[in-house]
Design an enzyme around this catalytic site. Structure first.
Site, mmCIF file in Angstrom:
data_model
loop_
_atom_site.group_PDB
_atom_site.id
_atom_site.type_symbol
_atom_site.label_atom_id
_atom_site.label_comp_id
_atom_site.label_asym_id
_atom_site.label_seq_id
_atom_site.Cartn_x
_atom_site.Cartn_y
_atom_site.Cartn_z
ATOM 1 N N GLU A 64 0.702 -29.375 14.764
ATOM 2 C CA GLU A 64 0.162 -28.737 13.909
ATOM 3 C C GLU A 64 -0.846 -27.852 14.342
ATOM 4 O O GLU A 64 -1.216 -26.786 13.804
ATOM 5 C CB GLU A 64 -0.198 -29.801 12.582
ATOM 6 C CG GLU A 64 -1.013 -29.122 11.482
ATOM 7 C CD GLU A 64 -1.611 -30.076 10.610
ATOM 8 O OE1 GLU A 64 -2.155 -29.614 9.575
ATOM 9 O OE2 GLU A 64 -1.176 -31.279 10.664
ATOM 10 N N TYR B 79 0.737 -1.225 0.121
ATOM 11 C CA TYR B 79 -0.043 0.213 0.161
ATOM 12 C C TYR B 79 0.786 1.240 -0.015
ATOM 13 O O TYR B 79 0.464 2.111 -0.684
ATOM 14 C CB TYR B 79 -1.106 0.182 1.230
ATOM 15 C CG TYR B 79 -2.109 -0.693 0.984
ATOM 16 C CD1 TYR B 79 -3.249 -0.779 0.066
ATOM 17 C CD2 TYR B 79 -2.317 -1.942 1.781
ATOM 18 C CE1 TYR B 79 -3.951 -1.489 -0.016
ATOM 19 C CE2 TYR B 79 -3.514 -2.825 1.840
ATOM 20 C CZ TYR B 79 -4.437 -2.534 0.679
ATOM 21 O OH TYR B 79 -5.508 -3.456 0.332
ATOM 22 N N ASP C 83 -1.404 -33.808 11.708
ATOM 23 C CA ASP C 83 -2.614 -34.821 11.072
ATOM 24 C C ASP C 83 -1.862 -36.003 10.149
ATOM 25 O O ASP C 83 -1.082 -35.722 9.736
ATOM 26 C CB ASP C 83 -3.422 -34.097 10.233
ATOM 27 C CG ASP C 83 -4.344 -32.992 11.343
ATOM 28 O OD1 ASP C 83 -4.530 -33.214 12.463
ATOM 29 O OD2 ASP C 83 -5.179 -32.052 10.794
#
Length: 363
Positions: free
Chosen positions: A196, A98, A248
């Site tokens: 995780e 920006y 996982d």
């Protein structure tokens, strides 16, 4: 980061801009050469066990309008970063995008944030200075650490000494954007457990796993941020602590482990700064899905394609990974960490992790 460090980073940036000036003065067309950042130019270094860039180079040259604009953007960004270091301030990657809207040369403004992010990576590579040392921050990481570690952190208000159990709440110690500002003072840790998901991290803390096993629990928060990988590497190298990764049981989570252990294609220029090749994978393993009859979801076509891809990935070319991936393709199932709760809320801390850590020789 000290004033001397700021000055050194600033000098390297200005040297880059000076090279363009010298090329002009010598009658040459200004250019900047960087490694080609494509998958075909990424190599797995068998000795170092990390991703590195190959020999192919790309040239940003002012001999075309497109190339000239890239160099112009580089010069404006170098000027901004140099001033930022001079003032000992910082900004986010999003703010840089920006901020370019206010630059007086419209051609120097970025078309999107991907372009500004890529330029910062280019400047990291050619200057050998990390974006953290440019005082550039991601929007947020939120990753935390909990465990028996006493550290000193440099802040804008001076030094803070923090114990990562006694001086923090249940949320843990928030890892700063630049972990190189941290000094490790003392610890009673035996190993690092990178986790995780937030749900599993909270379960471990609630059950006192960090206390009982002298563990430093690092919340990866999904695909780990650079700061998370950097502090993990530092803890391993400087405190000689084994690193384990608990995710996982799906192909995308195995890549989270790969990012911690071997680095990523995107940050191949920083593998020796971010990666921890000695990190070990705990699970959830495909073998666990079978052994503990865990609740599962079926593998999607993209899951299967990802697993097939990992069979050809040099990071997973071990008997262990081949066996686990082939098993998962055979059973066509995946499972989450929280699925271990099907055997009770304490199963993961009282049975699963102690057994896996013992098998691995960690405890």
């Amino acid at each position: 980061m000290s004033a001397d460090d700021n000055t050194e980073a600033q000098r390297k940036l200005i040297d880059l801009a000076a090279e363009f000036y010298d090329q002009f003065a010598g009658g040459q067309i200004p250019e900047m050469s960087i490694p080609t950042r494509t998958k075909s130019n990424i190599e797995y270094d068998e000795d170092e066990r990390v991703w590195v860039y190959g020999d192919r180079k790309s040239t940003r040259s002012a001999n075309s309008v497109r190339g000239a604009r890239k160099l112009l953007k580089a010069v404006y960004t170098i000027d901004f970063l140099s001033n930022q270091l001079e003032e000992d301030r910082s900004s986010t990657l999003r703010e840089l995008y920006y901020l370019s809207e206010s630059w007086d040369a419209k051609e120097a403004q970025f078309s999107d944030q991907d372009e500004s992010n890529q330029l910062i990576e280019d400047l990291e590579i050619v200057s050998d200075v990390t974006r953290e040392d440019f005082h550039m921050r991601p929007e947020e990481s939120g990753a935390t650490l909990m465990g028996p570690l006493f550290l000193r952190e440099q802040t804008r208000r001076g030094e803070r000494d923090i114990h990562c159990q006694e001086d923090v709440g249940e949320g843990g110690y928030q890892i700063p954007n630049n972990p190189d500002t941290i000094e490790f003072l003392d610890h009673d840790a035996d190993f690092i457990l990178c986790v995780e998901t937030g749900g599993m991290r909270d379960r471990l803390v609630e059950n006192g796993f960090d206390d009982e096993h002298n563990a430093l629990i690092v919340h990866l928060k999904g695909q780990p941020a650079r700061a998370t990988r950097r502090i993990t590497r530092r803890l391993h190298q400087e405190l000689d602590l084994p690193v384990t990764v608990f995710t996982d049981g799906d192909p995308w989570s195995y890549r989270i482990y790969g990012s911690v252990a071997y680095g990523s294609i995107k940050s191949a220029h920083l593998s020796d700064y971010l990666a921890t090749p000695d990190a070990k994978f705990i699970g959830v393993q495909p073998a666990d899905i079978v052994e503990y009859d865990l609740p599962t979801d079926p593998l999607s076509d993209s899951d299967k394609n990802a697993l097939e891809s990992e069979l050809d990935d040099p990071r997973y070319q071990t008997d262990y990974w081949k066996e686990q991936i082939e098993l998962q393709l055979e059973i066509e199932k995946k499972s989450e960490q929280q699925a271990l709760a099907s055997h009770g809320l304490d199963f993961v801390t009282e049975t699963y992790l102690p057994e896996r850590l013992s098998e691995m020789g960690i405890i």
